[in-house]
Design an enzyme around this catalytic site. Sequence first.
Site, mmCIF file in Angstrom:
data_model
loop_
_atom_site.group_PDB
_atom_site.id
_atom_site.type_symbol
_atom_site.label_atom_id
_atom_site.label_comp_id
_atom_site.label_asym_id
_atom_site.label_seq_id
_atom_site.Cartn_x
_atom_site.Cartn_y
_atom_site.Cartn_z
ATOM 1 N N ASP A 30 -33.041 -37.598 -11.986
ATOM 2 C CA ASP A 30 -32.211 -36.885 -11.014
ATOM 3 C C ASP A 30 -30.793 -36.660 -11.538
ATOM 4 O OD1 ASP A 30 -31.698 -35.481 -8.691
ATOM 5 O OD2 ASP A 30 -31.067 -37.251 -7.570
ATOM 6 N N GLY A 85 -48.405 -42.731 -23.134
ATOM 7 C CA GLY A 85 -49.683 -42.117 -22.804
ATOM 8 C C GLY A 85 -50.560 -42.942 -21.893
ATOM 9 N N SER A 93 -23.731 -36.723 -3.195
ATOM 10 C CA SER A 93 -24.666 -36.705 -4.326
ATOM 11 C C SER A 93 -24.006 -36.111 -5.565
ATOM 12 C CB SER A 93 -25.908 -35.894 -3.970
ATOM 13 O OG SER A 93 -26.657 -36.522 -2.960
ATOM 14 N N HIS A 143 -31.008 -32.735 -7.985
ATOM 15 C CA HIS A 143 -31.362 -32.150 -6.686
ATOM 16 C C HIS A 143 -30.214 -31.324 -6.091
ATOM 17 C CE1 HIS A 143 -29.499 -35.901 -4.887
ATOM 18 N NE2 HIS A 143 -29.100 -35.016 -3.996
#
Length: 369
Positions: free
Chosen positions: A146, A276, A220, A116
């Site tokens: 992330d 799946g 971050s 991000h």
Amino acid sequence: MPKASDFLLFLSRAVVTGLAVAFLVVYFWPAMAERLQRPHPEQAPTTAPAPASYADAVNRAAPAVVSIYTRALLPQSADPDPERRGGGFRYLYRMQHDMGSGVIVSGDGYILTNHHVINMVQNIRVALFDGRIVPARIVGSDPETDLAVLKVDLEGLSAAPLASSPQVRVGDVVLAIGNSLGLSHTVTMGIVSATGRNDLRSLPYEDFIQTDAAINAGNSGGALVNAEGALIGISTRKLGSNTGAQNIGFAIPVSLAKQVMEQIIEYGSVRRAWLGANFVDIRPTQQPDGSVAREGLAVGWVAEQGPAWNAGIRAGDVIVSLDGEPVTDANQFMLAISQRDPGSQVDLVVSRRLETFQTYATLIQQPPM
């Protein structure tokens, strides 16, 4: 035959002699008395005292932490009420500046950060510990965890030392280092509040270290290190004050970050296995001993002709075990599947109504989410 008076005289002389010897030992050899007063080795405390300073740990880790500054052109509507004007939408593009942190993981310039931090940006610059500011390019990123990898064209950089043991214990002292609110290389201290946090529903694959070390905007992608200065996690987010939270932050464990980073460097993306289907936690049930526990995972949606479908698994089934190990947590189960190699097989025990059967599935590469 000895008299009673002779025996008492002998006894009193022995007592006086013993006291005199003890006095001489204590007077001339006080160290011996100190040793006699020490607790037995089995009673000695087993935990080392906390250091008076963590400066050595910071000096070991901080040179590998970088500040990241990004720019992006983002569209903004030029018409406050486009429908009333009767025309098409008109936009103005405005430059948006943002910041974050990163951790150098190799001397030749690979940097770990958050997805991000660099998502949808056009310009990335990295400020190093020694004051140099250099451009960086994106090697690849993984929105599901992330994480992202950047590259700067420099050699001989200080790389972060990785923790030799991936084990992180609740109560361990940790330090967060990052570009907190634009203040580069800010260090905050706390402890590990929890491990294995996977119920925030912020990412498809979560396995967070929770800490009370302050993580602010700009942290971050920065480093979470242990008391020796070794990297144990990549800071990623915190719970906002609007939730009433105070010092509840999260970091991605270095073991997961290292695995994602290596695949991004080698393949440009993450090779992640996929079964799946999606899975849901089952409500806890009462056990024979009176306790309450979860048993198995409910199968929700199943992709037709996907690995689970071809293994005979259908919506409504219950997955009991994976490769012989009982499963009780949907997030942990999907994370375990994702860390396998596409093409590998997994053994599954499945319950359907009153019937239980064993099957296997051949995993495939996860399609874009």
